[in-house]
Design a protein around this motif. Structure first.
Motif, PDB file in Angstrom:
ATOM      1  N   ALA A  78      -4.612  41.654   5.395  1.00 41.32           N
ATOM      2  CA  ALA A  78      -3.209  41.986   5.128  1.00 41.32           C
ATOM      3  C   ALA A  78      -2.280  40.875   5.625  1.00 41.32           C
ATOM      4  O   ALA A  78      -1.272  40.554   4.986  1.00 41.32           O
ATOM      5  CB  ALA A  78      -2.861  43.313   5.794  1.00 41.32           C
ATOM      6  N   ARG A  79      -2.620  40.265   6.769  1.00 44.21           N
ATOM      7  CA  ARG A  79      -1.774  39.194   7.327  1.00 44.21           C
ATOM      8  C   ARG A  79      -1.779  37.971   6.425  1.00 44.21           C
ATOM      9  O   ARG A  79      -0.759  37.312   6.228  1.00 44.21           O
ATOM     10  CB  ARG A  79      -2.251  38.822   8.735  1.00 44.21           C
ATOM     11  CG  ARG A  79      -1.822  39.852   9.776  1.00 44.21           C
ATOM     12  CD  ARG A  79      -2.723  39.835  10.991  1.00 44.21           C
ATOM     13  NE  ARG A  79      -2.469  38.737  11.898  1.00 44.21           N
ATOM     14  CZ  ARG A  79      -3.158  38.510  13.016  1.00 44.21           C
ATOM     15  NH1 ARG A  79      -4.148  39.314  13.346  1.00 44.21           N
ATOM     16  NH2 ARG A  79      -2.867  37.511  13.795  1.00 44.21           N
ATOM     17  N   VAL A  80      -2.950  37.666   5.859  1.00 42.00           N
ATOM     18  CA  VAL A  80      -3.062  36.514   4.952  1.00 42.00           C
ATOM     19  C   VAL A  80      -2.275  36.791   3.669  1.00 42.00           C
ATOM     20  O   VAL A  80      -1.487  35.954   3.207  1.00 42.00           O
ATOM     21  CB  VAL A  80      -4.557  36.219   4.641  1.00 42.00           C
ATOM     22  CG1 VAL A  80      -4.691  35.171   3.551  1.00 42.00           C
ATOM     23  CG2 VAL A  80      -5.274  35.772   5.916  1.00 42.00           C
ATOM     24  N   ILE A 103      -3.759  24.868  22.730  1.00 42.49           N
ATOM     25  CA  ILE A 103      -3.862  25.632  23.978  1.00 42.49           C
ATOM     26  C   ILE A 103      -2.486  25.642  24.637  1.00 42.49           C
ATOM     27  O   ILE A 103      -1.863  24.580  24.788  1.00 42.49           O
ATOM     28  CB  ILE A 103      -4.962  25.056  24.917  1.00 42.49           C
ATOM     29  CG1 ILE A 103      -5.084  25.912  26.184  1.00 42.49           C
ATOM     30  CG2 ILE A 103      -4.707  23.615  25.298  1.00 42.49           C
ATOM     31  CD1 ILE A 103      -5.823  27.211  25.981  1.00 42.49           C
ATOM     32  N   ALA A 104      -2.015  26.825  24.988  1.00 36.83           N
ATOM     33  CA  ALA A 104      -0.691  26.930  25.605  1.00 36.83           C
ATOM     34  C   ALA A 104      -0.759  26.535  27.077  1.00 36.83           C
ATOM     35  O   ALA A 104      -1.671  26.954  27.805  1.00 36.83           O
ATOM     36  CB  ALA A 104      -0.164  28.354  25.478  1.00 36.83           C
ATOM     37  N   LEU A 105       0.178  25.706  27.499  1.00 37.37           N
ATOM     38  CA  LEU A 105       0.310  25.325  28.914  1.00 37.37           C
ATOM     39  C   LEU A 105       1.383  26.190  29.557  1.00 37.37           C
ATOM     40  O   LEU A 105       1.369  26.449  30.764  1.00 37.37           O
ATOM     41  CB  LEU A 105       0.635  23.837  29.013  1.00 37.37           C
ATOM     42  CG  LEU A 105      -0.459  22.960  28.367  1.00 37.37           C
ATOM     43  CD1 LEU A 105       0.000  21.519  28.213  1.00 37.37           C
ATOM     44  CD2 LEU A 105      -1.759  23.040  29.158  1.00 37.37           C
ATOM     45  N   SER A 147      -5.230  39.844  22.185  1.00 38.76           N
ATOM     46  CA  SER A 147      -3.946  39.334  22.693  1.00 38.76           C
ATOM     47  C   SER A 147      -2.805  40.175  22.133  1.00 38.76           C
ATOM     48  O   SER A 147      -1.851  40.504  22.831  1.00 38.76           O
ATOM     49  CB  SER A 147      -3.739  37.886  22.251  1.00 38.76           C
ATOM     50  OG  SER A 147      -4.667  37.049  22.841  1.00 38.76           O
ATOM     51  N   ARG A 148      -2.902  40.488  20.836  1.00 43.23           N
ATOM     52  CA  ARG A 148      -1.816  41.221  20.174  1.00 43.23           C
ATOM     53  C   ARG A 148      -1.564  42.563  20.876  1.00 43.23           C
ATOM     54  O   ARG A 148      -0.435  42.893  21.221  1.00 43.23           O
ATOM     55  CB  ARG A 148      -2.172  41.440  18.701  1.00 43.23           C
ATOM     56  CG  ARG A 148      -1.056  42.104  17.934  1.00 43.23           C
ATOM     57  CD  ARG A 148      -1.135  41.842  16.460  1.00 43.23           C
ATOM     58  NE  ARG A 148      -0.847  40.461  16.124  1.00 43.23           N
ATOM     59  CZ  ARG A 148      -0.498  40.046  14.903  1.00 43.23           C
ATOM     60  NH1 ARG A 148      -0.389  40.910  13.925  1.00 43.23           N
ATOM     61  NH2 ARG A 148      -0.252  38.780  14.677  1.00 43.23           N
ATOM     62  N   ASP A 149      -2.634  43.327  21.125  1.00 42.37           N
ATOM     63  CA  ASP A 149      -2.462  44.638  21.765  1.00 42.37           C
ATOM     64  C   ASP A 149      -2.120  44.478  23.240  1.00 42.37           C
ATOM     65  O   ASP A 149      -1.314  45.223  23.783  1.00 42.37           O
ATOM     66  CB  ASP A 149      -3.741  45.475  21.617  1.00 42.37           C
ATOM     67  CG  ASP A 149      -3.989  45.845  20.160  1.00 42.37           C
ATOM     68  OD1 ASP A 149      -3.055  45.718  19.341  1.00 42.37           O
ATOM     69  OD2 ASP A 149      -5.127  46.235  19.837  1.00 42.37           O
ATOM     70  N   LYS A 201       2.484  29.943  28.421  1.00 41.45           N
ATOM     71  CA  LYS A 201       1.984  30.917  27.451  1.00 41.45           C
ATOM     72  C   LYS A 201       3.085  31.688  26.732  1.00 41.45           C
ATOM     73  O   LYS A 201       4.178  31.890  27.280  1.00 41.45           O
ATOM     74  CB  LYS A 201       1.092  31.961  28.157  1.00 41.45           C
ATOM     75  CG  LYS A 201      -0.019  31.411  29.006  1.00 41.45           C
ATOM     76  CD  LYS A 201      -1.083  30.724  28.209  1.00 41.45           C
ATOM     77  CE  LYS A 201      -2.222  30.231  29.100  1.00 41.45           C
ATOM     78  NZ  LYS A 201      -3.106  29.307  28.371  1.00 41.45           N
ATOM     79  N   TYR A 202       2.734  32.152  25.559  1.00 41.31           N
ATOM     80  CA  TYR A 202       3.511  33.161  24.815  1.00 41.31           C
ATOM     81  C   TYR A 202       2.864  34.497  25.142  1.00 41.31           C
ATOM     82  O   TYR A 202       1.654  34.665  24.938  1.00 41.31           O
ATOM     83  CB  TYR A 202       3.439  32.794  23.332  1.00 41.31           C
ATOM     84  CG  TYR A 202       3.315  33.889  22.319  1.00 41.31           C
ATOM     85  CD1 TYR A 202       4.258  34.927  22.236  1.00 41.31           C
ATOM     86  CD2 TYR A 202       2.281  33.874  21.372  1.00 41.31           C
ATOM     87  CE1 TYR A 202       4.144  35.915  21.257  1.00 41.31           C
ATOM     88  CE2 TYR A 202       2.169  34.843  20.392  1.00 41.31           C
ATOM     89  CZ  TYR A 202       3.087  35.865  20.343  1.00 41.31           C
ATOM     90  OH  TYR A 202       2.975  36.833  19.374  1.00 41.31           O
ATOM     91  N   TRP A 203       3.644  35.424  25.696  1.00 42.82           N
ATOM     92  CA  TRP A 203       3.058  36.729  26.030  1.00 42.82           C
ATOM     93  C   TRP A 203       4.132  37.795  25.847  1.00 42.82           C
ATOM     94  O   TRP A 203       4.913  38.050  26.764  1.00 42.82           O
ATOM     95  CB  TRP A 203       2.488  36.715  27.462  1.00 42.82           C
ATOM     96  CG  TRP A 203       1.576  37.870  27.761  1.00 42.82           C
ATOM     97  CD1 TRP A 203       1.789  38.883  28.663  1.00 42.82           C
ATOM     98  CD2 TRP A 203       0.279  38.137  27.182  1.00 42.82           C
ATOM     99  NE1 TRP A 203       0.728  39.758  28.668  1.00 42.82           N
ATOM    100  CE2 TRP A 203      -0.224  39.313  27.761  1.00 42.82           C
ATOM    101  CE3 TRP A 203      -0.500  37.491  26.206  1.00 42.82           C
ATOM    102  CZ2 TRP A 203      -1.459  39.865  27.420  1.00 42.82           C
ATOM    103  CZ3 TRP A 203      -1.736  38.044  25.868  1.00 42.82           C
ATOM    104  CH2 TRP A 203      -2.199  39.207  26.473  1.00 42.82           C
ATOM    105  N   GLY A 204       4.213  38.348  24.671  1.00 41.78           N
ATOM    106  CA  GLY A 204       5.133  39.461  24.406  1.00 41.78           C
ATOM    107  C   GLY A 204       6.103  39.170  23.281  1.00 41.78           C
ATOM    108  O   GLY A 204       6.674  38.089  23.208  1.00 41.78           O
TER     109      GLY A 204
HETATM  110  C1  DP6 Z   1      -2.620  34.345  25.492  1.00 39.51           C
HETATM  111  O1  DP6 Z   1      -0.740  34.120  18.848  1.00 39.51           O
HETATM  112  O2  DP6 Z   1      -2.973  35.288  19.085  1.00 39.51           O
HETATM  113  O3  DP6 Z   1      -3.208  32.877  23.691  1.00 39.51           O
HETATM  114  O4  DP6 Z   1       1.143  36.610  17.611  1.00 39.51           O
HETATM  115  O5  DP6 Z   1      -0.125  38.708  18.059  1.00 39.51           O
HETATM  116  O6  DP6 Z   1      -1.169  36.917  16.652  1.00 39.51           O
HETATM  117  P1  DP6 Z   1      -0.207  37.239  17.801  1.00 39.51           P
HETATM  118  O7  DP6 Z   1      -0.848  36.631  19.129  1.00 39.51           O
HETATM  119  P2  DP6 Z   1      -1.533  35.236  19.430  1.00 39.51           P
HETATM  120  O8  DP6 Z   1      -1.364  35.242  21.033  1.00 39.51           O
HETATM  121  C2  DP6 Z   1      -1.639  34.162  21.838  1.00 39.51           C
HETATM  122  C3  DP6 Z   1      -1.550  34.576  23.274  1.00 39.51           C
HETATM  123  C4  DP6 Z   1      -2.121  33.589  24.261  1.00 39.51           C
HETATM  124  C5  DP6 Z   1      -1.045  32.625  24.762  1.00 39.51           C
HETATM  125  C6  DP6 Z   1      -0.597  31.541  23.817  1.00 39.51           C
HETATM  126  O9  DP6 Z   1      -1.370  31.034  22.984  1.00 39.51           O
HETATM  127  O10 DP6 Z   1       0.594  31.145  23.960  1.00 39.51           O
END
Ligand code: DP6
Length: 329
Positions: free
Chosen positions: A68-70, A12-14, A192-194, A16-19
């Motif tokens: 395809a990703r796998v 779980i991200a504390l 999340s991807r879109d 986040k990765y977003w973009g």
């Molecule tokens: C909101 O890792 O599922 O959970 O790289 O497109 O597969 P892709 O996205 P993904 O996105 C995670 C987004 C999030 C925040 C996070 O986990 O950091």
């Protein structure tokens, strides 16, 4: 025929990765920080030299993008090993329901990366495994190691410097607890991807998000180093709000919250005022994850259920992705 099995936990991200700055290689605009979660896990078996390529995820044959990703990840391992790995059979199973709101893809791709590299005879290398897992799903880069991990954004166009490293093992803060609360099990409208792509392209707040999130990572690490739940919790909450604020400002707007989400979140300041340390984080979906300590777990679970959560999954810091002796089939 050789089959190799690996296990990984979700995270779980504390922060986040977003973009993504590069959607093909999956390179993030900003660094991010997470905690790996036990006892949730995904187990993946990779069999090289199978008759035909097949990918089975939680008992169902994967198709389209998922497959395809796998396949792309397996091909990348073949390139590194200097030989085509041929048809491959992949079987992946999680021990937690999708309804828990925690994506199984992070654990799945981390386990796949670990198993495929081992099956191809490549050395055990956590950075290379994290980079590889990243190409399946960005957050998977953070499930290769246990405890608290930073996924470094890196700056190279080829992504070689964009991988996760471990800041603290799962033993650093054993009494920390996370409760995944299910308030809605409906499949979300926008993945999340879109969602992150649309936020990058249309949200006027996106540059501010990137700057702020990057600066929060060292602060999050410091709060964990001190095992300071009040600081870490406040940071996790504001980072989640800022991610959602940035997404709400996209065009069309992205609202992942549901009324039931807010019902839980609004209880937390009240609980804190009564001496119960509890904080939330929220991914791109309606189900909050609550941070607390072992001592307060029962009280926090009761609070979440009273506020409308239909299920609560108790988690603690989890360990590294690892190889397992017994093949699945
Ligand atoms: C909101 O890792 O599922 O959970 O790289 O497109 O597969 P892709 O996205 P993904 O996105 C995670 C987004 C999030 C925040 C996070 O986990 O950091």
């Amino acid at each position: 025929m050789k089959s190799t099995k690996a296990r990984a936990h979700p995270n779980i991200a504390l922060v986040k990765y977003w973009g993504k700055r590069d959607s093909e290689r999956i390179l993030p605009y900003q660094s991010n920080f997470s905690l790996t979660l036990a006892p949730l896990e995904v187990t993946t078996t990779v069999e090289l030299g199978a008759g035909a390529t097949s990918v089975e995820l939680n008992g169902k044959e994967a198709v389209g993008q998922e497959r395809a990703r796998v396949v792309a990840l397996v091909e990348a391992v073949g390139r590194e090993a200097g030989r085509a790995l041929g048809p491959v059979r992949v079987v992946s199973r999680g021990n937690f329901p999708m309804a828990a709101g925690l994506a199984s893809s992070a654990a799945g791709f981390a386990a796949l990366a670990r198993a495929t590299r081992a099956a191809a005879g490549l050395p055990d290398d956590v950075r290379a495994t994290s980079r590889l897992a990243r190409t399946g799903s960005g957050s998977a880069s953070r499930s290769v190691q246990g405890g608290f991990c930073t996924w470094h954004r890196g700056s190279r166009p080829d992504g070689e410097d964009s991988f996760a490293t471990q800041d603290f093992t799962e033993a650093h803060w054993p009494e920390l607890r996370l409760l995944a609360c299910v308030v809605s099990s409906l499949v979300k409208d926008v993945s999340s991807r879109d969602g992150m792509q649309s936020t990058v392209e249309t949200s006027p707040y996106y540059p501010a998000w990137v700057k702020d999130a990057e600066a929060e990572v060292p602060r999050a690490r410091e709060a964990v180093r001190k095992r300071d739940l009040a600081s870490l919790g406040a940071l996790a909450e504001r980072n989640a709000w800022r991610m959602h604020a940035t997404a709400l400002a996209a065009d069309p707007p992205l609202c992942y919250l549901r009324p039931a989400t807010l019902a839980v979140l609004l209880e937390l300041p009240r609980a804190r005022a009564k001496g119960c340390p509890v904080f939330f984080t929220l991914d791109a979906g309606p189900n909050p994850v609550l941070l607390t300590t072992l001592e307060h777990v029962a009280r926090v679970e009761a609070l979440a259920r009273e506020a409308g959560a239909s299920d609560v999954v108790r988690c603690a810091p989890g360990g590294d992705a690892c190889l397992l002796p017994e093949p699945l089939f």
